[in-house]
Motif scaffolding. Structure first.
Motif, PDB file in Angstrom:
ATOM      1  N   PHE A 319       0.874  -1.009   0.039  1.00 26.71           N
ATOM      2  CA  PHE A 319       0.111   0.109   0.056  1.00 26.71           C
ATOM      3  C   PHE A 319       1.024   1.134   0.013  1.00 26.71           C
ATOM      4  N   LYS A 320       1.860   1.222   0.822  1.00 26.78           N
ATOM      5  CA  LYS A 320       2.869   2.321   0.852  1.00 26.78           C
ATOM      6  C   LYS A 320       3.337   2.442  -0.455  1.00 26.78           C
ATOM      7  N   LYS A 321       3.851   1.482  -1.166  1.00 28.80           N
ATOM      8  CA  LYS A 321       4.275   1.495  -2.528  1.00 28.80           C
ATOM      9  C   LYS A 321       3.465   2.259  -3.551  1.00 28.80           C
ATOM     10  N   ARG A 322       2.027   1.761  -3.230  1.00 36.65           N
ATOM     11  CA  ARG A 322       1.115   2.037  -4.233  1.00 36.65           C
ATOM     12  C   ARG A 322       0.980   3.705  -4.085  1.00 36.65           C
ATOM     13  N   GLY A 323       1.055   3.946  -2.659  1.00 39.07           N
ATOM     14  CA  GLY A 323       0.897   5.524  -2.246  1.00 39.07           C
ATOM     15  C   GLY A 323       2.122   6.176  -3.029  1.00 39.07           C
ATOM     16  N   GLU A 324       3.074   5.689  -2.777  1.00 36.52           N
ATOM     17  CA  GLU A 324       4.424   6.397  -3.372  1.00 36.52           C
ATOM     18  C   GLU A 324       3.955   6.663  -4.711  1.00 36.52           C
ATOM     19  N   LEU A 325       3.598   5.479  -5.474  1.00 38.43           N
ATOM     20  CA  LEU A 325       3.421   5.628  -7.033  1.00 38.43           C
ATOM     21  C   LEU A 325       2.480   6.807  -7.243  1.00 38.43           C
ATOM     22  N   GLU A 326       1.461   6.724  -6.641  1.00 37.24           N
ATOM     23  CA  GLU A 326       0.343   7.708  -6.746  1.00 37.24           C
ATOM     24  C   GLU A 326       0.949   9.078  -6.597  1.00 37.24           C
ATOM     25  N   ASP A 327       1.742   9.224  -5.415  1.00 34.90           N
ATOM     26  CA  ASP A 327       2.143  10.265  -5.091  1.00 34.90           C
ATOM     27  C   ASP A 327       2.903  10.998  -6.320  1.00 34.90           C
ATOM     28  N   ILE A 328       4.012  10.045  -6.714  1.00 35.16           N
ATOM     29  CA  ILE A 328       4.643  10.625  -8.006  1.00 35.16           C
ATOM     30  C   ILE A 328       3.874  11.027  -9.055  1.00 35.16           C
ATOM     31  N   CYS A 329       2.908  10.110  -9.199  1.00 32.49           N
ATOM     32  CA  CYS A 329       2.320  10.316 -10.430  1.00 32.49           C
ATOM     33  C   CYS A 329       1.517  11.808 -10.356  1.00 32.49           C
ATOM     34  N   ARG A 330       0.987  12.011  -9.062  1.00 35.56           N
ATOM     35  CA  ARG A 330       0.352  13.326  -8.573  1.00 35.56           C
ATOM     36  C   ARG A 330       1.228  14.567  -8.920  1.00 35.56           C
ATOM     37  N   LYS A 331       2.492  14.140  -8.338  1.00 37.13           N
ATOM     38  CA  LYS A 331       3.578  15.083  -8.576  1.00 37.13           C
ATOM     39  C   LYS A 331       3.723  15.623  -9.854  1.00 37.13           C
ATOM     40  N   THR A 332       3.994  14.483 -10.698  1.00 35.99           N
ATOM     41  CA  THR A 332       4.620  14.806 -11.746  1.00 35.99           C
ATOM     42  C   THR A 332       3.344  15.062 -12.886  1.00 35.99           C
ATOM     43  N   HIS A 333       1.960  14.947 -12.208  1.00 34.52           N
ATOM     44  CA  HIS A 333       0.837  15.312 -13.221  1.00 34.52           C
ATOM     45  C   HIS A 333       0.765  14.270 -14.348  1.00 34.52           C
ATOM     46  N   LEU A 334       0.800  12.955 -13.901  1.00 35.42           N
ATOM     47  CA  LEU A 334       0.928  12.015 -14.770  1.00 35.42           C
ATOM     48  C   LEU A 334      -0.339  11.241 -14.140  1.00 35.42           C
ATOM     49  N   ILE A 335      -1.186  10.774 -15.225  1.00 33.36           N
ATOM     50  CA  ILE A 335      -2.439   9.819 -14.979  1.00 33.36           C
ATOM     51  C   ILE A 335      -1.833   8.499 -14.931  1.00 33.36           C
ATOM     52  N   PRO A 336      -2.008   7.907 -13.828  1.00 34.95           N
ATOM     53  CA  PRO A 336      -1.560   6.516 -13.871  1.00 34.95           C
ATOM     54  C   PRO A 336      -2.750   5.502 -14.584  1.00 34.95           C
ATOM     55  N   GLU A 337      -1.958   4.818 -15.215  1.00 34.72           N
ATOM     56  CA  GLU A 337      -2.797   3.974 -16.252  1.00 34.72           C
ATOM     57  C   GLU A 337      -3.895   3.366 -15.364  1.00 34.72           C
ATOM     58  N   SER A 338      -5.082   3.461 -16.198  1.00 41.94           N
ATOM     59  CA  SER A 338      -6.320   3.242 -15.255  1.00 41.94           C
ATOM     60  C   SER A 338      -6.521   1.848 -14.950  1.00 41.94           C
ATOM     61  N   ASP A 339      -6.585   1.008 -15.849  1.00 42.05           N
ATOM     62  CA  ASP A 339      -6.789  -0.495 -15.550  1.00 42.05           C
ATOM     63  C   ASP A 339      -5.218  -0.879 -15.319  1.00 42.05           C
ATOM     64  N   ASN A 340      -4.739  -0.309 -14.317  1.00 41.55           N
ATOM     65  CA  ASN A 340      -3.567  -0.665 -13.906  1.00 41.55           C
ATOM     66  C   ASN A 340      -3.502  -2.302 -13.531  1.00 41.55           C
ATOM     67  N   PRO A 341      -2.404  -3.090 -13.894  1.00 38.58           N
ATOM     68  CA  PRO A 341      -2.319  -4.353 -13.588  1.00 38.58           C
ATOM     69  C   PRO A 341      -2.009  -4.491 -11.744  1.00 38.58           C
ATOM     70  N   VAL A 342      -1.373  -3.163 -11.455  1.00 38.61           N
ATOM     71  CA  VAL A 342      -1.005  -3.117 -10.014  1.00 38.61           C
ATOM     72  C   VAL A 342      -2.554  -3.074  -9.099  1.00 38.61           C
ATOM     73  N   ASP A 343      -3.290  -2.178  -9.601  1.00 34.35           N
ATOM     74  CA  ASP A 343      -4.604  -2.349  -8.911  1.00 34.35           C
ATOM     75  C   ASP A 343      -5.003  -3.586  -8.626  1.00 34.35           C
ATOM     76  N   LEU A 344      -5.151  -4.263  -9.646  1.00 37.50           N
ATOM     77  CA  LEU A 344      -5.736  -5.678  -9.888  1.00 37.50           C
ATOM     78  C   LEU A 344      -5.046  -6.331  -8.827  1.00 37.50           C
ATOM     79  N   ALA A 345      -3.514  -6.361  -9.013  1.00 36.76           N
ATOM     80  CA  ALA A 345      -2.852  -7.087  -7.986  1.00 36.76           C
ATOM     81  C   ALA A 345      -3.153  -6.809  -6.552  1.00 36.76           C
TER      82      ALA A 345
END
Lengths: 737, 341
Positions: A319-345
């Motif tokens: 969860f932390k890592k996912r948070g980190e990922l989201e954080d980075i995405c947010r910071k860099t204004h990237l949209i994380p791929e929506s049907d991310n395999p990570v979310d499913l995982a």
């Protein structure tokens, strides 16, 4: 007596003679015939003989009996002797020695008696030994072994035989001893084993044979028991090995988990004995209960507890890592791929279907990918941030411009004024900013072959939107201006017609404000809309204006400085007081100017050496200077006072700074004169001495003799320790200089 | 201020070091005072009892020292070594060495590491728990742009000030890169850097009687709070004399701080309200180091010539421990109800 016997004999003889005499007398008297007399006499004689013969026969018989008895006795003696294996004691020497048969018999009888006794003794011995043998055999071979041998062979009771029996007995006893030892060994082993794997030893042993469980008393040593013991041991060993394997597996997983989770030593200590036995061989594990089912269960529980902990930690990590990922995405204004395999995982992890570690790996991969992308975008993003901030500032400015009371002297008004001034400059620079940004983005897009998206929206289109909006606003403004002019004309005409001028154009300004506010609101809404939609609060973004250094063209700055000096040198010098008011950045300027005037200063500063400013506030100051020189000089103090950051980071003056960094004693005179001219309230409050003094000196005047040392600063400590930088460094430094 | 005037300088400790004092520090657990000196010694004093409790001799001048816990400490020596000192057993062992004299040392409770800065332009982290031997205890080496002059840490932040006015701010959890690379706001050589106890920034002093108050927060609002001020100056016969500011010590409770300069004065400041709270009477010679005790009730002052004017005759080196009156260190908020920080 013999006299008496003789007398008796003689008496008897006399009796017979007298009787005969008497008979003759009688006969004479009777007158018997001679024949009769003769016959009578013959008869008498025959009868007498008969009596004699009978007596002799009798005696003869008696003698024969006697002889028989003696012979019997002798025979028995011989038999006994032979049976007990002794040489016959009684060899017939009786012929010579003892005379009568009776004496002989008398002599032989005690001998027989003794021999009989000896024989019975011997027999008892045999019985005894045999009994012992029997009992041992019984013990060894079990009750089934019948007592066939119990009847002692009467014929052979010899010592040799006895000896043999004794040997046999000895052998049997040895065997028994051996077995007993064996059994004891087995029992011992079993005992240790039982204690290790936590079984009841007594119970186990009693199951094999009741006698084994008794602490005292003889143990059963039969083949069956030994065999059973052996199998019991074997079984136990199997159990032990199996459990050991189990424990070893547990221990290794324990170690692994500890290692993984940095379990504190105290917690580990409890299971230290488990882990320290991980490499022990089967017979090295002797601690009671070490392999008991309970203990293994206990360890197993710990392992599963740790396992659970690990899983939960892993989840947490995920969860932390996912948070980190989201954080980075947010910071860099990237949209994380929506049907991310990570979310499913992650969902899978939560349901426990997938190993968290592999998900973690995936996320890591994703993070690194995003990071890489972020790095790639960084350059553009920085520019975007700046642009955004500028836009914010622009909308603020518009709003501010609509405020009719903006020039009223409220507290903090000077701050707002200053901000407005800055904002205006910024807004002027906006089109250029947008242009460079657009070119940068196109370059980026060309290079990467994809659209540069900002929170999912293509940035270029955002820019275009912004530009069109701006143009519209520009047009609007122009239109307003025209209208105003028209209105003015109208008024003048009216005035010409009716005389007085109507009072201020309140409705006009109100209109203008309203219209502008629409535009401003639209802009800000538009700009913030995207942010809101994508949950990027604008205020999260680091404001780029002051904090981010803007590398300015050194040449330009230089030019400005020189120009300003050339054209308005006097004003600047006379306006020094005002500049000083503005604090350090301006100060520095004045210092430069001052220094260039004071040629007697031992400082080796080159006047007007190229200055690269990395601090925007500083650059602002510079720019102000330039602007103001072109405009009104009397405005300057005001403007600069409004620049209310007295001590922002000093500008990076590449060459000048290096020189300034030299030890103070090198630069002696001019230094404090500048700071002393700073009447900032704080300094008034804090610094006791305030008077500006024409020439102040630092009282530290150790001037190193060596010229090289003059180039390098040393602290007092370094000087004291005699620390000198290595030669190579000096060379480098020289090159830098 | 009804209280009786405190003794002018505070109580002087017996048996002081015989040469310049490089640093002194109070323990975090008691009123023990660790003092390093140019006479190659590290001394442990009981400040309340005014007694020397231990002494360690080194191969070279000792430039810095710090406590580990109450029973052990660390020292940085000019003979390039970093040592661990165990007070109970009077035992010392070498934790490791630098390629040059070691200037500063800090122990981080957060990471359990010892951090040293040296004139060999490196920072090194050590794990004092591992068995002795450089290769075992060394955690990492981090190159600095220049020789390290001063260092301070708060929480997970480490501020390193070097020659050339560089200031690097590190996050101890990731030492591979400085979190921030800065340049000193002051124009002259950095003398001392100390972090605010609340962890929001640091104070930095220079050889030219000036102290800068900096903030870690890089946002505009954060950076707008920073400022610098002048201190430890004297005007004499028409000449302004500016003295180096050698020492800064923050009060552990109030967040106010004391500065000590080569003028022999100790000033107490309220950084939030930008006011000077107190000036103590002049000490015989330069103030080389300052330290507040853990509860802020005591202030140790090292009055010791710091060699700013080279080898010359000077007053004897002395350590004064003064009890701190609350009015001397407590912030006096002015009309502003909410000070900047």
């Amino acid at each position: 007596m013999s006299e008496g016997e003789n007398k008796m004999l003689t008496l008897t003889e006399t009796t017979c003679g007298t009787l005969l005499n008497e008979l003759q007398i009688i006969w004479e008297e009777v007158g018997e015939s001679d024949t009769e007399k003769d016959r009578m006499l013959l008869e008498l004689e025959r009868e007498c003989l008969e009596v004699y013969r009978r007596k002799v026969d009798q005696a003869n018989k008696c003698r024969a009996q006697l002889r028989q008895a003696i012979a019997d006795a002798e025979a028995e003696l011989a038999a006994i002797c032979s049976s007990i294996g002794e040489p016959p004691v009684h060899i017939r020497q009786s012929d010579q020695s003892t005379g009568s048969l009776k004496a002989e018999l008398r002599a032989i009888l005690p001998q027989i008696e003794e021999m009989r006794k000896r024989k019975s003794d011997r027999k008892n011995q045999f019985i005894e030994v045999n009994g012992e043998i029997q009992s041992i055999k019984n013990e060894i071979y079990g009750g089934g072994y019948a007592s066939k041998d119990v009847a002692v062979n009467e014929t052979d009771l010899s010592l040799r035989k006895l000896e043999e029996l004794h040997i046999e007995l000895q052998a049997l006893e040895n065997v028994k001893c051996e077995r007993l030892k064996h059994v004891h060994e087995h029992l011992n082993y079993l005992y240790i084993g039982c204690s290790v794997i936590g079984l009841d030893f007594k119970q186990t042993v009693s199951d094999i044979h009741p006698s084994l469980g008794e602490p005292e008393g003889s143990k059963d040593i039969s083949n069956g028991t030994i065999e059973q013991l052996r199998t019991a041991i074997q079984r136990m060993q199997e159990v032990k090995i199996q459990r050991m394997q189990q424990l070893r597996d547990l221990a290794s997983s324990l170690l692994e988990l500890w290692n993984l989770m940095d379990t504190p030593i105290e917690e580990q200590q409890i299971f230290q004995k488990v882990t320290c036995n991980i490499a022990a061989s089967e017979d090295e594990i002797t601690e009671p209960g070490m392999l008991s089912a309970d203990f293994i269960k206990y360890v197993n529980a710990e392992v599963s507890r740790l396992e659970e902990l690990k899983v939960s930690k892993m989840k947490e990590l995920v969860f932390k890592k996912r948070g980190e990922l989201e954080d980075i995405c947010r910071k860099t204004h990237l949209i994380p791929e929506s049907d991310n395999p990570v979310d499913l995982a992650i969902e899978a992890v939560e349901s426990g279907a997938v190993d968290a570690s592999c998900v973690l790996e995936q996320i890591e991969l994703q993070i690194s990918k995003v990071r890489e992308e972020a790095l790639n975008r960084k350059d553009v993003l920085e520019k975007v941030e700046k642009w955004m901030a500028a836009c914010d500032e622009e909308s603020w400015l518009e709003e501010y411009n609509r405020d009719d009371n903006r020039y009223s002297a409220v507290r903090g008004a000077h701050l707002v004024l200053k901000r407005a001034e800055k904002a205006r400059i910024l807004v002027n620079k906006l089109p250029a900013m947008v242009e460079t940004l657009a070119s940068k983005i196109t370059a980026w897009e060309k290079e990467n072959g994809v659209y540069f998206t900002y929170d999912g929206v293509r940035l270029l289109s955002m820019l275009e939107d912004y530009m069109t909006l701006r143009q519209e606003k520009e047009l609007e403004r122009k239109r307003q201006r025209d209208q105003k002019k028209l209105h003015g004309q109208l008024l003048t005409e009216q005035e010409a017609l009716y005389g007085s001028k109507p009072s201020p154009m309140k409705n006009q300004s109100a209109k203008k404000g309203a219209r502008l506010s629409c535009g401003g609101a639209a802009t800000s809404r538009r700009l913030s809309l995207g942010g809101n939609m994508l949950q990027t609060p604008r205020h999260d973004m680091p404001p780029p204006a002051k904090a981010t250094p803007v590398i300015r063209n050194a040449k330009k700055t230089e030019r400005i400085t020189q120009d300003s000096l050339k054209e308005d040198g006097f004003q600047i010098l006379s306006g020094r007081r005002g500049l000083d008011l503005a604090g350090l950045p301006a100060n520095q300027h004045s210092l430069n100017l001052l220094n260039c005037r004071e040629t007697e200063s031992p400082m080796m500063r080159k006047p007007f050496s190229p200055i690269t400013s990395t601090d925007s506030s500083r650059s602002n100051a510079t720019k102000f200077l330039g602007d103001l020189n072109q405009k009104h000089n009397d405005m300057m103090p005001k403007m600069l006072t409004s620049n209310n950051t007295p001590f922002t980071t000093p500008s990076k003056i590449i060459s000048a700074a290096e020189e300034e960094n030299r030890m103070p004693q090198v630069m002696a005179t001019p230094v404090p004169s500048t700071p002393s001219t700073m009447p900032i309230p704080m300094h008034l409050a804090m610094t006791p001495m305030q008077k500006p003094l024409p020439s102040a000196t630092m009282q530290i005047a150790i001037t190193p003799a060596k010229s090289v040392d003059e180039e390098i600063e040393y602290s007092f400590e370094e000087k004291r320790a005699g620390f000198v930088l290595p030669r190579s460094h000096l060379v480098n430094l020289m090159q830098v200089l | 201020m009804a209280s009786a005037p405190p003794p002018s300088t505070g109580r002087e400790l017996l048996s002081p070091p015989t040469d310049g004092i490089s640093n002194l520090r109070f323990s975090n657990h008691s009123d023990h005072l660790l003092v390093s000196s140019w006479d190659k010694s590290v001394r442990l004093y009981d400040a309340t009892a005014n007694a020397l409790r231990g002494e360690f001799m080194h191969g070279g001048a000792v430039l810095d020292c710090c406590f580990h816990d109450d029973t052990s400490g660390f020292s940085a020596s000019a003979d390039h070594t970093v040592r661990r000192l165990v007070f109970n057993y009077n035992r010392e062992d070498v934790l490791g060495r630098h390629d040059g004299p070691v200037r500063c040392i800090e122990y981080s409770y957060a990471t359990g590491q010892v951090i040293t800065g040296s004139w060999d332009k490196t920072l090194k982290c050590w794990d004092p728990r591992s068995s002795s031997g450089q290769d075992r205890s060394l955690v990492g080496t981090y190159t600095q742009p220049e020789r390290v002059y001063s260092m301070s840490l708060v929480g997970n932040r480490l501020v390193v000030a070097t020659a050339g006015r560089h200031v690097n701010v590190y996050d101890l959890r990731n030492m591979s890169q400085p979190e921030q690379r800065r340049e000193s706001s002051l124009k002259y050589q950095t003398r001392c850097v100390r972090c605010y106890p609340n962890g929001t920034g640091y104070a930095l002093s220079s050889v030219e009687g000036r102290v800068a108050m900096e903030f870690f927060d890089l946002s505009e609002t954060g950076q707008s709070k920073k400022y610098a001020f002048k201190c430890h100056r004297k005007s004499e016969a028409g000449r302004d004399i500016v003295y180096p500011v050698n020492a800064i010590a923050f009060h552990p409770i109030y967040g106010t701080f004391a500065t000590g300069g080569c003028d022999g004065y100790v000033n107490v400041w309220d950084g939030n309200n930008k006011k000077r709270l107190y000036q103590y009477t002049k000490y015989p010679t330069s103030i080389a180091a300052l330290s507040f005790s853990r509860d802020g009730r005591l202030l140790a002052v090292a009055s010791s010539y710091t060699y700013e004017e080279g080898d010359k005759t000077h007053e004897p080196d002395a350590i004064f421990v003064r009890s701190v009156n609350e009015v001397e260190v407590k912030p006096k908020p002015k009309m502003l109800p909410n000070p900047a920080s």
